[in-house]
Design a protein around this motif. Structure first.
Motif, short mmCIF file in Angstrom:
data_model
loop_
_atom_site.label_atom_id
_atom_site.label_comp_id
_atom_site.label_asym_id
_atom_site.label_seq_id
_atom_site.Cartn_x
_atom_site.Cartn_y
_atom_site.Cartn_z
N VAL A 212 0.90 -1.20 0.04
CA VAL A 212 0.05 0.01 -0.03
C VAL A 212 0.84 1.29 -0.02
N LEU A 213 1.79 1.34 0.90
CA LEU A 213 2.88 2.57 0.98
C LEU A 213 3.59 2.48 -0.26
N MET A 214 4.23 1.63 -0.83
CA MET A 214 5.23 1.67 -2.03
C MET A 214 4.64 1.30 -3.22
N GLY A 215 3.63 0.78 -3.59
CA GLY A 215 3.00 0.35 -4.67
C GLY A 215 3.31 -1.06 -4.69
N SER A 216 2.84 -1.73 -6.07
CA SER A 216 3.08 -3.36 -6.19
C SER A 216 4.28 -3.41 -7.17
N ASP A 217 5.05 -2.71 -7.56
CA ASP A 217 6.16 -2.79 -8.52
C ASP A 217 7.27 -3.42 -7.82
N ASP A 218 8.54 -3.65 -8.29
CA ASP A 218 9.39 -4.54 -7.84
C ASP A 218 10.19 -3.90 -6.59
N PRO A 219 10.40 -2.53 -6.39
CA PRO A 219 11.00 -2.17 -4.97
C PRO A 219 10.21 -2.39 -3.82
N SER A 220 8.97 -2.53 -3.64
CA SER A 220 8.05 -3.02 -2.59
C SER A 220 8.43 -4.61 -2.47
N ARG A 221 8.24 -5.33 -3.51
CA ARG A 221 8.77 -6.91 -3.44
C ARG A 221 10.17 -7.00 -2.95
N VAL A 222 11.14 -6.25 -3.50
CA VAL A 222 12.34 -6.36 -2.99
C VAL A 222 12.57 -6.06 -1.59
N LEU A 223 11.73 -5.09 -1.17
CA LEU A 223 12.06 -4.91 0.24
C LEU A 223 11.37 -5.92 1.27
N ILE A 224 10.36 -6.42 0.88
CA ILE A 224 9.83 -7.62 1.58
C ILE A 224 10.82 -8.78 1.65
#
Length: 263
Positions: free
Chosen positions: A122-134
């Motif tokens: 929700v905070l970062m969007g559903s692109d790669d950066p959020s998935r990389v952070l997870i």
């Protein structure tokens, strides 16, 4: 002497073949149980059905999903290395930093990533950066702990010798502590690389349009259970290959860090 050599070769051959025979036996048992019990495919598909389902999917689709998962997993894994190892070294140098950050790291690790992932999306969007952070959140803690443990495992007499010779802290860290920490660091890397795949899949379950995790979820939602199992086995094979890649890297670049029986 001549009898000992063949015995040694047979023992070595048995050690290499035994895991494959055990795995093949499990697959055969699975196939027999499904066929004899006549289990529906939506309950438990037979290995033969899973194998056929794997080849029903185009190779380009497999490669696209594989690349999506690998991209996130390796980027998150690399980011965790960049953060974890310098952080562990800094914590080794400062007790105040250790007492300040370690409880926070434990809290972050103890918080289920599955619960945090939707908030990050929700905070970062559903692109790669959020998935990389997870993925990074899931992988960096084992690396910090393994590196810090290895650094602190350095024999105290070597540290005392280094300080008696007025060696700077930089040389003590890179020429004494880090080499002793290498086996511990690679133990952490082996754990982290498998967790990186898990993190990437968790992120794909939350929000993604491609990736092996998305493929498994999509197949399950349409009751394509053999395809879902095919994606699961493919994912397990990728995870195993990445684990072995870390092991091969250690064997190639740091063979002295391995136990003598594995050299």
């Amino acid at each position: 002497m001549s009898q000992t050599a063949p015995d040694s070769r047979l023992r070595s051959l048995a050690l290499h073949i035994a895991p494959w025979l055990f795995f093949a036996g499990l697959i055969l048992l699975w196939e027999l149980v499904v066929r004899l019990a006549e289990l529906p495919v939506y309950v438990l598909p037979a290995p033969s059905a899973i194998f056929a389902a794997f080849f029903e999917v185009e190779a380009s689709r497999w490669l696209g999903h594989l690349w999506a998962t690998l991209r996130v997993a390796l980027l998150g894994f690399g980011l965790s290395i960049i953060i974890s190892i310098p952080l562990a070294i800094a914590m080794m140098r400062s007790e105040l930093l250790t007492r300040t950050l370690y409880p926070l790291l434990v809290v972050i690790q103890a918080t289920p990533v599955v619960a945090v992932a939707p908030l990050i999306i929700v905070l970062m969007g559903s692109d790669d950066p959020s998935r990389v952070l997870i993925t990074c959140l899931l992988t960096f803690f084992p690396l910090v702990v393994a590196t810090a443990t290895g650094i602190n495992a350095t024999p105290p007499e070597l540290i005392e010798l280094s300080r008696s010779l007025d060696a700077p802290l930089r040389r003590e860290t890179w020429q004494i502590r880090i080499p002793y920490a290498i086996p511990y660091i690679f133990s952490g890397l082996k754990v982290a690389i498998t967790l990186a795949i898990i993190g990437a899949v968790v992120a794909e379950f939350v929000a993604a349009q491609e990736g092996l995790g998305y493929f498994i979820q999509f197949s399950t939602s349409f009751f394509r259970i053999p395809q879902a199992f095919a994606g699961l086995f493919f994912l397990a094979a990728v995870s195993l290959l990445l684990f072995k890649s870390v092991q091969w890297t250690q064997q190639f670049f740091f063979p002295w860090s391995l136990p003598s029986r594995k050299r």
